[in-house]
Write a protein that holds these residues in place. Structure first.
Motif, PDB file in Angstrom:
ATOM      1  N   ARG A   2       0.761  -0.878  -0.266  1.00  0.00           N
ATOM      2  CA  ARG A   2      -0.030  -0.118   0.034  1.00  0.00           C
ATOM      3  C   ARG A   2       0.794   1.238   0.055  1.00  0.00           C
ATOM      4  N   VAL A   3       0.468   2.220  -0.826  1.00  0.00           N
ATOM      5  CA  VAL A   3       1.066   3.596  -1.125  1.00  0.00           C
ATOM      6  C   VAL A   3       0.131   4.426  -0.750  1.00  0.00           C
ATOM      7  N   GLN A   4       0.628   5.772  -0.178  1.00  0.00           N
ATOM      8  CA  GLN A   4      -0.317   7.047  -0.227  1.00  0.00           C
ATOM      9  C   GLN A   4       0.444   8.029  -1.023  1.00  0.00           C
ATOM     10  N   ILE A   5      -0.767   8.462  -2.033  1.00  0.00           N
ATOM     11  CA  ILE A   5      -0.487   9.563  -2.793  1.00  0.00           C
ATOM     12  C   ILE A   5      -1.340  10.750  -2.621  1.00  0.00           C
ATOM     13  N   ARG A   6      -0.897  11.904  -3.301  1.00  0.00           N
ATOM     14  CA  ARG A   6      -1.713  13.038  -3.536  1.00  0.00           C
ATOM     15  C   ARG A   6      -2.489  12.718  -4.926  1.00  0.00           C
ATOM     16  N   VAL A   7      -3.733  13.228  -4.866  1.00  0.00           N
ATOM     17  CA  VAL A   7      -4.616  13.108  -6.080  1.00  0.00           C
ATOM     18  C   VAL A   7      -4.107  14.443  -6.968  1.00  0.00           C
ATOM     19  N   GLN A   8      -3.500  14.405  -7.951  1.00  0.00           N
ATOM     20  CA  GLN A   8      -3.019  15.695  -8.452  1.00  0.00           C
ATOM     21  C   GLN A   8      -3.731  15.861  -9.853  1.00  0.00           C
ATOM     22  N   ASP A   9      -4.208  14.851 -10.412  1.00  0.00           N
ATOM     23  CA  ASP A   9      -4.850  14.811 -11.986  1.00  0.00           C
ATOM     24  C   ASP A   9      -5.987  14.057 -12.234  1.00  0.00           C
ATOM     25  N   ASP A  10      -6.267  13.905 -13.374  1.00  0.00           N
ATOM     26  CA  ASP A  10      -7.400  12.959 -13.839  1.00  0.00           C
ATOM     27  C   ASP A  10      -6.643  11.472 -13.892  1.00  0.00           C
ATOM     28  N   ILE A  11      -5.466  11.481 -13.952  1.00  0.00           N
ATOM     29  CA  ILE A  11      -4.808  10.208 -14.206  1.00  0.00           C
ATOM     30  C   ILE A  11      -3.684  10.121 -13.041  1.00  0.00           C
ATOM     31  N   ILE A  12      -3.183   8.950 -12.840  1.00  0.00           N
ATOM     32  CA  ILE A  12      -2.072   8.465 -12.108  1.00  0.00           C
ATOM     33  C   ILE A  12      -0.738   8.514 -12.881  1.00  0.00           C
ATOM     34  N   LEU A  13       0.019   9.557 -12.880  1.00  0.00           N
ATOM     35  CA  LEU A  13       1.464   9.454 -13.469  1.00  0.00           C
ATOM     36  C   LEU A  13       2.353   8.557 -12.898  1.00  0.00           C
ATOM     37  N   ALA A  14       3.183   7.801 -13.610  1.00  0.00           N
ATOM     38  CA  ALA A  14       4.282   7.145 -12.709  1.00  0.00           C
ATOM     39  C   ALA A  14       4.878   7.829 -11.930  1.00  0.00           C
ATOM     40  N   ALA A  15       5.255   8.966 -12.300  1.00  0.00           N
ATOM     41  CA  ALA A  15       5.970  10.122 -11.312  1.00  0.00           C
ATOM     42  C   ALA A  15       5.268  10.111  -9.746  1.00  0.00           C
ATOM     43  N   HIS A  16       4.117  10.042  -9.898  1.00  0.00           N
ATOM     44  CA  HIS A  16       3.333  10.267  -8.886  1.00  0.00           C
ATOM     45  C   HIS A  16       3.468   9.282  -7.641  1.00  0.00           C
ATOM     46  N   VAL A  17       4.022   8.035  -8.165  1.00  0.00           N
ATOM     47  CA  VAL A  17       4.232   7.017  -7.376  1.00  0.00           C
ATOM     48  C   VAL A  17       5.814   6.557  -7.282  1.00  0.00           C
ATOM     49  N   ALA A  18       6.679   7.503  -7.708  1.00  0.00           N
ATOM     50  CA  ALA A  18       8.124   6.942  -7.497  1.00  0.00           C
ATOM     51  C   ALA A  18       8.654   6.729  -6.411  1.00  0.00           C
ATOM     52  N   ASP A  19       7.859   7.099  -5.443  1.00  0.00           N
ATOM     53  CA  ASP A  19       8.304   6.372  -3.951  1.00  0.00           C
ATOM     54  C   ASP A  19       8.087   4.961  -3.560  1.00  0.00           C
ATOM     55  N   ALA A  20       7.248   4.548  -4.409  1.00  0.00           N
ATOM     56  CA  ALA A  20       6.632   3.243  -4.328  1.00  0.00           C
ATOM     57  C   ALA A  20       7.135   2.371  -5.628  1.00  0.00           C
ATOM     58  N   PRO A  21       8.368   1.801  -5.487  1.00  0.00           N
ATOM     59  CA  PRO A  21       8.874   1.306  -6.549  1.00  0.00           C
ATOM     60  C   PRO A  21       8.286   0.025  -7.388  1.00  0.00           C
ATOM     61  N   VAL A  22       7.481  -0.674  -6.550  1.00  0.00           N
ATOM     62  CA  VAL A  22       6.844  -1.633  -7.125  1.00  0.00           C
ATOM     63  C   VAL A  22       5.662  -1.276  -8.034  1.00  0.00           C
ATOM     64  N   LEU A  23       4.859  -0.415  -7.470  1.00  0.00           N
ATOM     65  CA  LEU A  23       3.827   0.274  -8.380  1.00  0.00           C
ATOM     66  C   LEU A  23       4.446   1.245  -9.565  1.00  0.00           C
ATOM     67  N   PHE A  24       5.578   1.798  -9.298  1.00  0.00           N
ATOM     68  CA  PHE A  24       6.187   2.787 -10.275  1.00  0.00           C
ATOM     69  C   PHE A  24       6.440   1.760 -11.557  1.00  0.00           C
ATOM     70  N   GLU A  25       7.323   0.547 -11.315  1.00  0.00           N
ATOM     71  CA  GLU A  25       7.385  -0.532 -12.198  1.00  0.00           C
ATOM     72  C   GLU A  25       6.309  -0.970 -12.849  1.00  0.00           C
ATOM     73  N   ARG A  26       5.494  -1.336 -12.318  1.00  0.00           N
ATOM     74  CA  ARG A  26       4.311  -2.029 -12.860  1.00  0.00           C
ATOM     75  C   ARG A  26       3.654  -1.032 -13.826  1.00  0.00           C
ATOM     76  N   ILE A  27       3.456   0.346 -13.408  1.00  0.00           N
ATOM     77  CA  ILE A  27       2.969   1.155 -14.376  1.00  0.00           C
ATOM     78  C   ILE A  27       3.761   1.354 -15.477  1.00  0.00           C
ATOM     79  N   VAL A  28       5.178   1.454 -15.362  1.00  0.00           N
ATOM     80  CA  VAL A  28       6.138   1.585 -16.618  1.00  0.00           C
ATOM     81  C   VAL A  28       5.975   0.434 -17.484  1.00  0.00           C
ATOM     82  N   THR A  29       5.782  -0.626 -16.935  1.00  0.00           N
ATOM     83  CA  THR A  29       6.040  -1.849 -17.797  1.00  0.00           C
ATOM     84  C   THR A  29       4.859  -2.234 -18.437  1.00  0.00           C
TER      85      THR A  29
END
Length: 124
Positions: A2-29
Motif C-alpha cells: 500500500r502506498v499513499q499519494i496525492r490526487v493531482q490529476d485526472d490520471i495517476i502518473l508514474a512520477a506520482h508513485v516514484a516512492d513506491a518502486p513496485v507500483l512505479f515499475e508496474r505502471i512503466v512496464t
C-alpha cells in the motif's frame, strides 16, 4: 503493498508513485491499453495504461475506467487529496467452475460497456 499519494490529476502518473518502486515499475512496464486493478481508499477498480509523448520524452500513467473514473473524479474534488493505493491481483474467473460455465454463455460480461457499468462494484 500500500502506498499513499496525492490526487493531482485526472490520471495517476508514474512520477506520482516514484516512492513506491513496485507500483512505479508496474505502471512503466504495462503496455498501452493494458489494464490493472487497483484499490483506491478501499474501492476496487480498473485502470488502463496510457503513454503521453511530449518534448520531455514519454510519460507513463494510468487512467481510471468505468465506475472508478467517477470515484477518482469525486476524490479529486474533495478537500483531502491523499489516497491509499494498492495493486490488486487480477480476477481469475477460470478458477471457479460456475463462473467459467456462465462466462461461455454470456460474452457481454467481457465488454467495455459492462466494465463501465459494473466495474466499480464491490462487496458490502
Amino acid at each position: 503493498m500500500r502506498v499513499q499519494i496525492r490526487v493531482q490529476d485526472d490520471i495517476i502518473l508514474a512520477a506520482h508513485v516514484a516512492d513506491a518502486p513496485v507500483l512505479f515499475e508496474r505502471i512503466v512496464t504495462l503496455r498501452p491499453g493494458e489494464s490493472i486493478r487497483l484499490s483506491v481508499n478501499g474501492v476496487h477498480g480498473t485502470w488502463v495504461k496510457i503513454s503521453m509523448h511530449d518534448r520531455g520524452g514519454t510519460r507513463h500513467g494510468l487512467a481510471p475506467v468505468g465506475a472508478m473514473a467517477e470515484t477518482w473524479k469525486s476524490l479529486r474534488s474533495s478537500a483531502d487529496s491523499s489516497v491509499d493505493l494498492e495493486i490488486l491481483p487480477p480476477i481469475n474467473h477460470h478458477t471457479d467452475d460456475y463462473l467459467r460455465l456462465v462466462e461461455t454463455s454470456m460474452p457481454e460480461w467481457n465488454s467495455q460497456e459492462d466494465e463501465e457499468a459494473y466495474g466499480g462494484l464491490r462487496p458490502l
